[in-house]
Design a protein around this motif. Structure first.
Motif, PDB file in Angstrom:
ATOM      1  N   ARG A  19       0.843  -1.203   0.000  1.00 19.45           N
ATOM      2  CA  ARG A  19       0.000   0.000   0.000  1.00 19.45           C
ATOM      3  C   ARG A  19       0.880   1.257   0.000  1.00 19.45           C
ATOM      4  N   ASP A  20       1.508   1.588   1.124  1.00 20.40           N
ATOM      5  CA  ASP A  20       2.355   2.786   1.143  1.00 20.40           C
ATOM      6  C   ASP A  20       3.569   2.572   0.227  1.00 20.40           C
ATOM      7  N   HIS A 104      -8.642  -0.345   8.078  1.00 16.90           N
ATOM      8  CA  HIS A 104      -7.705   0.692   8.539  1.00 16.90           C
ATOM      9  C   HIS A 104      -8.213   2.044   8.013  1.00 16.90           C
ATOM     10  N   PHE A 106      -8.628   6.369   8.325  1.00 16.28           N
ATOM     11  CA  PHE A 106      -7.808   7.498   8.781  1.00 16.28           C
ATOM     12  C   PHE A 106      -8.425   8.837   8.408  1.00 16.28           C
ATOM     13  N   SER A 146      -5.992   5.748  12.065  1.00 18.01           N
ATOM     14  CA  SER A 146      -4.757   6.539  11.987  1.00 18.01           C
ATOM     15  C   SER A 146      -5.060   8.020  12.019  1.00 18.01           C
ATOM     16  N   GLU A 148      -3.694  10.938  10.688  1.00 18.76           N
ATOM     17  CA  GLU A 148      -2.672  11.327   9.716  1.00 18.76           C
ATOM     18  C   GLU A 148      -1.982  12.612  10.180  1.00 18.76           C
ATOM     19  N   ASN A 174      -3.053   4.343  15.320  1.00 21.08           N
ATOM     20  CA  ASN A 174      -1.756   4.615  14.707  1.00 21.08           C
ATOM     21  C   ASN A 174      -1.418   6.102  14.807  1.00 21.08           C
ATOM     22  N   PRO A 176       1.026   8.314  13.054  1.00 20.11           N
ATOM     23  CA  PRO A 176       2.046   8.388  12.005  1.00 20.11           C
ATOM     24  C   PRO A 176       2.858   9.680  12.007  1.00 20.11           C
ATOM     25  N   THR A 178       3.750  11.273   9.273  1.00 17.43           N
ATOM     26  CA  THR A 178       3.412  11.253   7.840  1.00 17.43           C
ATOM     27  C   THR A 178       4.460  11.945   6.973  1.00 17.43           C
ATOM     28  N   HIS A 209       4.126   4.671  12.545  1.00 18.21           N
ATOM     29  CA  HIS A 209       4.253   4.598  11.093  1.00 18.21           C
ATOM     30  C   HIS A 209       5.147   5.778  10.703  1.00 18.21           C
ATOM     31  N   HIS A 211       7.809   7.900   8.246  1.00 22.71           N
ATOM     32  CA  HIS A 211       8.412   8.139   6.928  1.00 22.71           C
ATOM     33  C   HIS A 211       9.854   8.588   7.120  1.00 22.71           C
TER      34      HIS A 211
END
Ligand code: KIV
Ligand code: ZN
Length: 516
Positions: A19-20, A104, A106, A146, A148, A174, A176, A178, A209, A211
């Motif tokens: 997905r990501d 899931h 968000f 999530s 975001e 979650n 994240p 981001t 999560h 990045h």
């Protein structure tokens, strides 16, 4: 951090390569490719496979559905925004995984995202988050929410949202990073703050999560589990949006290697890490840098004389983990031209490839042809054969023949024959060198406007009889694809790589049209 004698806490691994990871430029995969990778993730024994974003396209929906129907063991997650249409569509695909299906959902919670992207007030965002979780709960108790851009979210509001979605029934929340903005100390404090201030936090698992925009995604994920996070979201080879996501292999091996001060464990079968990395490279054509931790070509190579001397005396002088523990076996001489189909199939299985009869026949024919040209065939050659013969994008364009003339007195000329939609077409082009002439001829036959933005050639193994491997990056409009081709003739490898890229462009465009 002090050393403890208590049982290590299990950290769940949530893999989002499909997905990501697929959101990285050039990484789009078709359904067969996604399923193949999902099977490898099953062998890796990750806890959750995020298989796609079902509402994004028909292809994504079908891939999530197929993976939900086929994969046994890991939970299967599908991403959706907090709107009901997204959630309903996600469950349509996920329901085939039964109690292993995870919705899931968000919505962004930072001021910057709420104001500019969503144009919603914090109260509206909170309402949408809670409604989304309740809707998802009407299908399954396995609901992840999530926030975001959580790292740039006002901490008081973050506590409010996390509390509310847990009350609404989210079993995983979650947090994240981001935009890959945080640093370990700050992220540790955010997770710790939630653990200490969200009154119902014990009813859910806190997930992270990260990045990799500042190259800190693995360090941040480790800091988060130290603060109490129970799930880490990551991707094979760290692929993902922009600079990518937390690399699964780096996180898992950090936990395993530093068990002396990190009292955590994962369920990952680490010997499957190298096969997973290689499979992803073969599917997407995205090669990992040579010095990439854990899975790069040099990760276990010792060049300096003094290091080699130390290694001969005692491996632990310079090796903190063994190559075997990540599934790396020395480049093995596989088979010669007299080797049979049975031995060939067995070696492919050891490398993680389970082919059906038709694919095995194609790969074996190619192996025999290669073994005639090359005395020694290595594992890397087998990877290239499987990538070339089995993992190609759905083929609209196929190379039939190519003849090139070139040299210091000749203007390079390429005559290329392609099969396009079952019909043979041929043309000749002059060029600034044989590769240029070849690619021009292919472009003309395909009637393509795509721009070649990168061309790399390397050799798969050593020796002058090695197969050349060409990787090209091709852009059309806003779309970027990567194509790969291998052959003992580098002009043919270039042609194959370019045709692979055109097929991927065609497939990706067709998929977009389908989803309109
Ligand atoms: O980076 C991010 O915030 C995401 C979420 C959708 C989980 O990918
Ligand atoms: Zn992400």
């Amino acid at each position: 951090m002090s050393v403890t004698n208590t049982e290590p806490r299990i950290i769940k691994i949530f893999d989002t390569t499909l997905r990501d990871g697929e959101q990285s430029p050039g990484a789009s995969m078709n359904i067969d490719e996604k399923l193949r990778l999902a099977k490898q993730l099953q062998k890796l024994n990750v806890d959750v496979i995020e298989a796609g974003f079902p509402i994004a396209s028909e292809g994504d929906f079908e891939a999530v559905k197929k993976i939900a129907q086929t994969i046994k063991g890991p939970e299967i997650a599908g991403l959706c925004r907090s709107g009901f249409k997204d959630i309903d569509r996600a469950w349509e695909a996920l329901k085939y995984a039964e109690d292993k299906g995870r919705i899931h959902t968000f919505i962004a919670t930072s001021d910057i995202h709420m104001k500019y992207k969503l144009q919603m007030t914090p109260a509206q965002v909170l309402e949408s988050a809670v409604a989304g979780v309740k809707r998802a709960r009407s299908y399954t108790p396995n609901v992840e929410f999530s926030c975001e851009d959580a790292v740039r979210t006002d901490l008081k509001f973050l506590v409010e949202v996390v509390t509310a979605v847990i009350d609404a029934g989210a079993s995983v929340v979650n947090i994240p990073d981001t935009v890959g903005y945080t640093i370990p100390f700050e992220y540790f404090n955010i997770i710790k703050h939630l653990k200490d201030n969200v009154p119902n936090v014990d009813k859910a698992i806190i997930s992270v999560h990260c990045h990799n925009d500042l190259g800190l995604s693995v360090a941040n994920s480790i800091a988060a589990v130290q603060a109490g996070a129970g799930q880490v979201e990551c991707t094979i080879n760290g692929i993902g949006e922009r600079a990518g996501n937390c690399s699964l292999e780096e996180f898992v091996m950090s936990i395993k290697t530093r068990g002396d001060i990190l009292p955590f464990k994962t369920n990952v079968v680490t010997e499957q890490l190298t096969p997973a990395s290689r499979l992803l490279t073969n599917i997407t054509g995205i090669v990992v840098q040579q010095n990439k931790a854990i899975v790069g070509a040099n990760a276990f190579a010792h060049e300096a004389g003094i290091h080699q001397h130390g290694m001969l005396m005692e491996k632990s002088t310079y090796e903190i983990m063994t190559p075997e523990s990540v599934g790396l076996k020395a480049s093995a001489l596989v088979l010669g031209k007299h080797s049979g189909r049975h031995a060939f199939k067995k070696r492919l299985e050891e490398l993680g490839y389970e082919l059906n009869d038709e694919d095995l026949n194609k790969a074996f024919t190619r192996f025999k042809a290669l073994a005639d040209l090359k005395k020694e065939v290595f594992d890397e050659d087998l990877d290239a054969i499987v990538a070339d013969e089995v993992m190609r994008a759905t083929e609209r364009y196929k190379l039939s023949h190519i003849t090139v003339t070139c040299g210091s007195f000749a203007v390079a000329t390429a005559t290329v024959q392609l099969e396009i939609d079952g019909e043979q077409v041929r043309t000749a082009e002059l060029g600034d060198g044989p590769v240029d002439a070849t690619l021009k001829a292919i472009k003309k036959l395909a009637g393509s406007e795509a721009k070649l933005t990168q061309y790399n050639v390397g050799s798969i193994t050593g020796g002058t009889d090695a197969q050349g491997e060409v990787t090209v990056r091709v852009e059309e409009g806003t779309r970027t694809v990567i194509g790969r081709g291998a052959s003992t003739d580098i002009i043919e490898a270039s042609a194959k790589a370019y045709i692979d890229a055109l097929n991927r462009l065609h497939f990706a465009t067709a998929r977009d049209v389908e989803s309109l």
